[in-house]
Design an enzyme around this catalytic site. Structure first.
Site: not given
Ligand code: UD1
Length: 426
Positions: A21-22, A92, A116, A121-122, A124-125, A306, A328, A398
């Site tokens: 999926k991812n 998302r 969610c 889940r910001p 910003d990065l 996950d 995480v 989903r």
């Molecule tokens: C993806 C996966 C999700 C998995 C996660 C971590 C998909 C569709 N989803 O989610 O299944 O659980 O990786 O392996 O691929 N964060 C920030 N700022 C940002 C982005 C992230 O603070 O701009 C934080 C998040 O809140 C979280 C952490 O970074 O605490 C990791 O998030 P991230 O690796 O970005 O997860 P996703 O890509 O959303």
């Protein structure tokens, strides 16, 4: 729509894992960069794929689902640069179209995806990365836009190795002028898959799978055919199902290398694991109890967040006490409230869950709060005495390709009730 599950009954047989999926969702989004139609194989038949197809169609791409399971995405008609607000809220991963749209058209505007069920889940990065490449970012009234007449390669350091930010920045940088170096990048196998897809389009990316990714901008990209990797979280769910319920299953279309953190922990609990080329066999005599162990979830190659809920379901029946630290998504323990209704002994304090194993769980009426939490409740219900009725299964559909159907092939007593409709692909 509900699931009726009756246990306990051990699982035996062979199950085939679908495409990741991812990886599939991100590669579908990255197809927006292609110079022509891309045929994608190994795309799982899940609701999130239909949602991403809806996002791409809304932008003007054509997306055709074929009987052999492949999909063909042609981005040549893309004219709209704002993904559907409703679909961004629903899923998302829709924001992964930002990088490709910005790279190709110099503009993208989207609703902020917000939090969610597993916590805030910001993005910003993602935005900091686009900004470093020269885009002007505007955030107002819950919307965010990125605009640039030219993107230029840059050195970008991610504060956290975010999977989504790594992928969005990789796609944005593909067509930028010059070189981008992305440090503290996420190292998940799905990122390597996206690099491989983008390079097949003609991009010049190296280093995915390590914490430093180098992207040399190219002038244009063409079309390609591509098969996505197997879903390591689906495979992990079946391996953990054997831990929870007992029995023996051969899990086919699995890359054992992707499962090393889970395999080490399952072995500690007493599950026997045999690693093949593209399969894993998991065994546990169903009369023998699991041993408790501790885990801390971390970015890959650490223990995957996950799989944390499914592993907690296993620990709820283990001999001894387990400590689970969620490293995480700190709020990812909502499903444990449901687990305790089955007799599990779980206390949660922030990002720590302490589980005292009990000899048996009992079936009851439950509600799945999210995708992986829902999968954990299914596993617990398979091992519980009596019948469980589980609602909220749209969360599970989903992201899992007919999880109830695949579990019933392994001998589980699990069926959809209350006029549940089978989902259509496309
Ligand atoms: C993806 C996966 C999700 C998995 C996660 C971590 C998909 C569709 N989803 O989610 O299944 O659980 O990786 O392996 O691929 N964060 C920030 N700022 C940002 C982005 C992230 O603070 O701009 C934080 C998040 O809140 C979280 C952490 O970074 O605490 C990791 O998030 P991230 O690796 O970005 O997860 P996703 O890509 O959303």
């Amino acid at each position: 729509m509900k699931l009726k599950i009756t246990g306990p009954r051990p699982l035996y047989g062979l199950v085939k894992v679908g495409g990741a999926k991812n990886a599939a969702l991100k590669i579908m989004a990255a197809s927006l960069l292609a110079g022509g139609p891309c045929k994608l194989m190994g795309i799982p038949q899940i609701a999130d794929v239909n949602t991403m197809a809806g996002v791409l169609k809304g932008l003007g791409a054509t997306v055709d689902f074929h009987k052999d399971g492949s999909i063909v995405i042609d981005p040549s008609g893309v004219s709209k640069l704002e993904p559907s607000e409703e679909l961004v809220i629903r899923m998302r991963a829709s924001i992964q179209v930002m990088g490709p749209l910005l790279a190709r058209f110099g503009y993208v505007k989207t609703r902020q995806p917000g939090g969610c069920n597993i916590g805030p889940r910001p993005i910003d990065l993602h935005l900091k990365g686009f900004s470093a490449l020269g885009a002007e970012i505007r955030e107002e009234y819950g919307y965010v836009s990125a605009q640039a007449s030219t993107l230029r390669g840059a050195e970008i350091l991610l504060d956290i190795p975010s999977v989504g930010a790594t992928e969005n920045i990789m796609t944005a940088a593909c067509l930028a002028e010059g070189t981008t170096i992305l440090r503290n990048a996420a190292r998940e196998p799905e990122i390597i898959d996206e690099q491989n897809f983008l390079n097949r389009l003609g991009a010049n990316i190296k280093g995915a799978g390590t914490d430093t990714i180098k992207i040399e901008g190219v002038r244009e990209l063409h079309a390609t055919d591509y098969t996505v990797i197997p879903d390591r979280i689906e495979a992990a769910t079946f391996m953990t199902a054997i831990a929870v319920v007992g029995g023996e299953a051969c899990i086919e279309n699995t890359i054992p290398e992707h499962q090393q953190a889970l395999i080490a922990k399952l072995r500690e609990t007493g599950v026997e694991i045999i690693e093949g080329d593209n399969y894993v066999i998991a065994k546990r005599p169903w009369q023998k109890r699991l041993q408790a162990t501790n885990i801390r979830t971390l970015p890959y190659p650490g223990f995957p967040t996950d799989v944390q809920p499914q592993f907690v379901a296993a620990m709820s029946l283990a001999e001894g006490t387990s400590e689970i630290i969620e490293g995480v998504f700190p709020l990812r323990f909502k499903y444990t409230e449901e687990l305790t209704k089955m007799g599990a002994k779980v206390t949660v304090d922030g990002k720590l869950a302490v589980i005292t194993g009990v000899p048996a769980l009992h079936g009851t009426t439950l509600e799945a709060p999210d995708l992986r939490g829902g999968a954990a409740l299914i596993l617990a219900a398979l091992a519980a005495e009596g019948t469980t009725e589980l609602g909220g299964i749209e969360h599970i559909d989903r992201g899992y390709e007919d999880l109830p159907g695949k579990l019933s092939l392994l001998g589980a007593s699990i069926e959809r009730i209350n006029g549940a409709k089978k989902r259509q692909a496309g």
